[in-house]
Motif scaffolding. Sequence first.
Motif, PDB file in Angstrom:
ATOM      1  N   ASP A   1       0.846  -1.172   0.000  1.00 54.69           N
ATOM      2  CA  ASP A   1       0.000   0.000   0.000  1.00 54.69           C
ATOM      3  C   ASP A   1       0.891   1.236   0.000  1.00 54.69           C
ATOM      4  N   ILE A   2       0.637   2.179  -0.884  1.00 54.30           N
ATOM      5  CA  ILE A   2       1.458   3.383  -0.930  1.00 54.30           C
ATOM      6  C   ILE A   2       1.070   4.407   0.127  1.00 54.30           C
ATOM      7  N   HIS A   3      -0.003   4.156   0.888  1.00 55.23           N
ATOM      8  CA  HIS A   3      -0.397   5.103   1.935  1.00 55.23           C
ATOM      9  C   HIS A   3       0.749   5.419   2.888  1.00 55.23           C
ATOM     10  N   GLY A   4       1.623   4.463   3.119  1.00 53.73           N
ATOM     11  CA  GLY A   4       2.705   4.657   4.075  1.00 53.73           C
ATOM     12  C   GLY A   4       3.928   5.365   3.518  1.00 53.73           C
TER      13      GLY A   4
ATOM     14  N   ASP B   1       2.999   8.285 -15.746  1.00 57.50           N
ATOM     15  CA  ASP B   1       2.399   7.428 -16.765  1.00 57.50           C
ATOM     16  C   ASP B   1       1.598   6.278 -16.170  1.00 57.50           C
ATOM     17  N   PHE B   2       1.096   6.458 -14.981  1.00 60.35           N
ATOM     18  CA  PHE B   2       0.303   5.427 -14.325  1.00 60.35           C
ATOM     19  C   PHE B   2      -1.144   5.488 -14.789  1.00 60.35           C
ATOM     20  N   ASN B   3      -1.754   4.335 -14.877  1.00 63.07           N
ATOM     21  CA  ASN B   3      -3.193   4.223 -15.074  1.00 63.07           C
ATOM     22  C   ASN B   3      -3.708   3.226 -14.057  1.00 63.07           C
TER      23      ASN B   3
ATOM     24  N   GLY C   1      -2.253   1.450  -5.348  1.00 66.72           N
ATOM     25  CA  GLY C   1      -1.607   2.580  -5.997  1.00 66.72           C
ATOM     26  C   GLY C   1      -0.589   2.172  -7.046  1.00 66.72           C
ATOM     27  N   GLY C   2      -0.328   0.875  -7.187  1.00 66.34           N
ATOM     28  CA  GLY C   2       0.619   0.401  -8.189  1.00 66.34           C
ATOM     29  C   GLY C   2       0.082   0.609  -9.599  1.00 66.34           C
ATOM     30  N   GLN C   3       0.971   0.501 -10.580  1.00 64.02           N
ATOM     31  CA  GLN C   3       0.577   0.638 -11.986  1.00 64.02           C
ATOM     32  C   GLN C   3      -0.483  -0.412 -12.315  1.00 64.02           C
ATOM     33  N   GLU C   4      -1.571   0.033 -12.895  1.00 62.54           N
ATOM     34  CA  GLU C   4      -2.701  -0.816 -13.295  1.00 62.54           C
ATOM     35  C   GLU C   4      -3.443  -1.450 -12.109  1.00 62.54           C
ATOM     36  N   TYR C   5      -3.323  -0.831 -10.935  1.00 64.82           N
ATOM     37  CA  TYR C   5      -4.090  -1.272  -9.774  1.00 64.82           C
ATOM     38  C   TYR C   5      -5.576  -1.259 -10.133  1.00 64.82           C
ATOM     39  N   LYS C   6      -6.316  -2.237  -9.647  1.00 55.30           N
ATOM     40  CA  LYS C   6      -7.747  -2.351  -9.957  1.00 55.30           C
ATOM     41  C   LYS C   6      -8.578  -1.722  -8.830  1.00 55.30           C
ATOM     42  N   ILE C   7      -9.334  -0.719  -9.183  1.00 50.51           N
ATOM     43  CA  ILE C   7     -10.214  -0.013  -8.252  1.00 50.51           C
ATOM     44  C   ILE C   7     -11.529  -0.778  -8.154  1.00 50.51           C
ATOM     45  N   MET C   8     -12.030  -0.975  -6.961  1.00 48.98           N
ATOM     46  CA  MET C   8     -13.265  -1.744  -6.787  1.00 48.98           C
ATOM     47  C   MET C   8     -14.535  -0.907  -6.958  1.00 48.98           C
ATOM     48  N   ARG C   9     -14.453   0.386  -6.746  1.00 46.23           N
ATOM     49  CA  ARG C   9     -15.616   1.276  -6.924  1.00 46.23           C
ATOM     50  C   ARG C   9     -15.143   2.558  -7.605  1.00 46.23           C
ATOM     51  N   ILE C  10     -15.986   3.151  -8.395  1.00 47.32           N
ATOM     52  CA  ILE C  10     -15.645   4.426  -9.033  1.00 47.32           C
ATOM     53  C   ILE C  10     -15.306   5.455  -7.959  1.00 47.32           C
TER      54      ILE C  10
ATOM     55  N   SER D   1     -10.440   3.780 -16.905  1.00 46.36           N
ATOM     56  CA  SER D   1      -9.216   3.938 -16.129  1.00 46.36           C
ATOM     57  C   SER D   1      -9.127   5.397 -15.693  1.00 46.36           C
ATOM     58  N   CYS D   2      -8.296   5.651 -14.709  1.00 43.03           N
ATOM     59  CA  CYS D   2      -8.057   7.035 -14.305  1.00 43.03           C
ATOM     60  C   CYS D   2      -6.554   7.264 -14.247  1.00 43.03           C
TER      61      CYS D   2
END
Length: 184
Positions: free
Chosen positions: A23-26, A81-83, A46-55, A103-104
């Motif tokens: 987790d990048i929170h830390g 260049d992250f998505n 927060g990693g590259q191509e991390y999958k978000i569970m809710r919009i 993606s965001c």
Amino acid sequence: MDLADFPQLKSLIIRQMDFITGDIHGMSETSFPKLENLILPKNVYGGQEYKIMRISEATDLIATIYSIKKQRHRHSSLFADFNWYLSESSPDWYQEEFWYPFSCCIVRAGSRLGWRWERKFEYTPDYHFEVNWLDPLPAKGSSEYQSYTEALQDMQSRMDRFPFFKGFHQPPTEEVFNRLRRQD
């Protein structure tokens, strides 16, 4: 051995190592103060191509990324260049024929940072949503303002060419999306 033992680290690229979680929170100002390039695997929050569970989760994710980018010593290209993608198992997910997932990403117009949702395609232009600005507008008349307006014009011209999501700051519900497709 711990990665924290390498404070001079400038580049950390571990994208294909899906067995790594975290987790990048830390990530504080003292975490890798020299870091210029960071590519984390998708299993890391927060990693590259991390999958978000809710919009709605995107707002927290972007706030975390933004707080790291704004740390005084961070390189401007960090997370450039992250998505991050909406997960196929999300209750907000819907997919129709020939469309790619939502993606965001972080966007930059001059010195101003923001983020937006988009539909990324492999071989055709992307469909962008409106930008959610994080930084304040640069002062009018400043060189930063001129750089911002030039970049903003480029963003707007792309939005005008493919205006499907114009006026939307996040993906619409499936019902609204289908209505838009019928009107298109």
